[in-house]
Design an enzyme around this catalytic site. Sequence first.
Site, PDB file in Angstrom:
ATOM      1  CB  THR A 109      -0.549  -0.008   1.431  1.00  0.00           C
ATOM      2  OG1 THR A 109      -1.425   0.961   1.403  1.00  0.00           O
ATOM      3  CG2 THR A 109      -0.828   0.186   2.614  1.00  0.00           C
ATOM      4  CG  ASP A 139      -2.914   5.152   1.822  1.00  0.00           C
ATOM      5  OD1 ASP A 139      -2.706   6.172   1.025  1.00  0.00           O
ATOM      6  OD2 ASP A 139      -4.060   4.323   1.235  1.00  0.00           O
TER       7      ASP A 139
END
Length: 425
Positions: A147, A149
């Site tokens: 990810t 993020d």
Amino acid sequence: MPSASTKGSSRGTLFYAQSGGVTAVINATASAVIQTARSHRVRVLAGRNGILGALNEELIDTSRESAATIAALAHTPGGAFGSCRVKLKSLEADRPKYERMLEVFRAHDVRYFLYNGGNDSADTALKVSQLATEFDYPLTCIGVPKTVDNDLAVTDTCPGFGSAAKYTAVSIREAALDVAAMASTSTKVFVYEAMGRHAGWLAAAAGLAGRGPDQAPHLILFPERTFDEAAFFQQVKAVVERVGYCVVVASEGIQTADGRFVADAGGGKDSFGHTQLGGVASHLAARVKDALGYKVHWTLPDYLQRSARHLASETDLKQAKAVGKAAVEYALKGLNGTMPVIVRTSDAPYRWKIAPAPLSDIANHEKKMPAEFIRDDGYGITDAARRYLEPLIRGEAPPSYGRNGLPKYVELANVLVPARLPPWT
């Protein structure tokens, strides 16, 4: 409905699927998965468009690809087999889907399930492992971290984040030079929108572009801190008066005191149940222009943050390959319900290793920025954040370029194996 299975002598097949938003290095993980499996003489089927490939019995035969093509995946962005944003609900609510997956796995002798994604994907892999146990089906489920993020729990960092962080920091440094050159007669404020719904890791990475209050980014807006528009205007005005211009990095997930997303796009919810965000940079730019009268430019890099393979971090690439290799090894050892995570063993010099962690400790947990990473005034990063972030963007790993001046990326044939079950709806 799957029935009880008799464990045979076959080593079985490995099923690999990509989930959610892709990254600059997710295919490097895929490359390592396939190469490691081949070294153990294990066949790999990949899901076409992620988990949908298992539900629709659209399974890509990776053995149809040459060794050179699989190796070239490591330098190719995107999701080579296709990804999807599909969140399966609880075993009770979505039981027919989980059972369908087991039926497909049984039909193709799949004994290993590797799901390459984030929090929701870890949760899905955990639930599939639980259902397989219920039906006594010999299936080892491994979550593989990915990810941009950087919000996965347990792992020190997430493959994909380092490259997106490098792109962000470099972009801010370069754009700031542009703004500085034009500030006397043109743009006074530049707003850059970074991905990050609830965690401000990418916004924080922009802070690596400069040091001190007079170097860009001058202001960083984190989702971990409540957005106060009036206070923000005061900060922008003070920076412009002191420096001559102001570079702002805003996380897409910043919220007002009443819990409303500043960038709520009004597009309802996505398949994961998340509010559709977008436009925080344009919103802030318009508000600054109206309130302060400055000429403002803004940018929304969006997919560019996660697809910029040409600016990948070498550290990130190595870690993406390492988790792919370890995922196969864990699967073959029968470490069911596990994820290979990155463990930092030293800051200086930067050292790390891969270790197994239970999916139950990762699924549906979210790692936000520690308070000690955010400056006391809420608009920048601390030295502790720099110590954490800087090693993750270190090193260059550019793809090879062709005579046409473009990177030489690979495209797979993605040949499907023949279906063995009736179509599923």
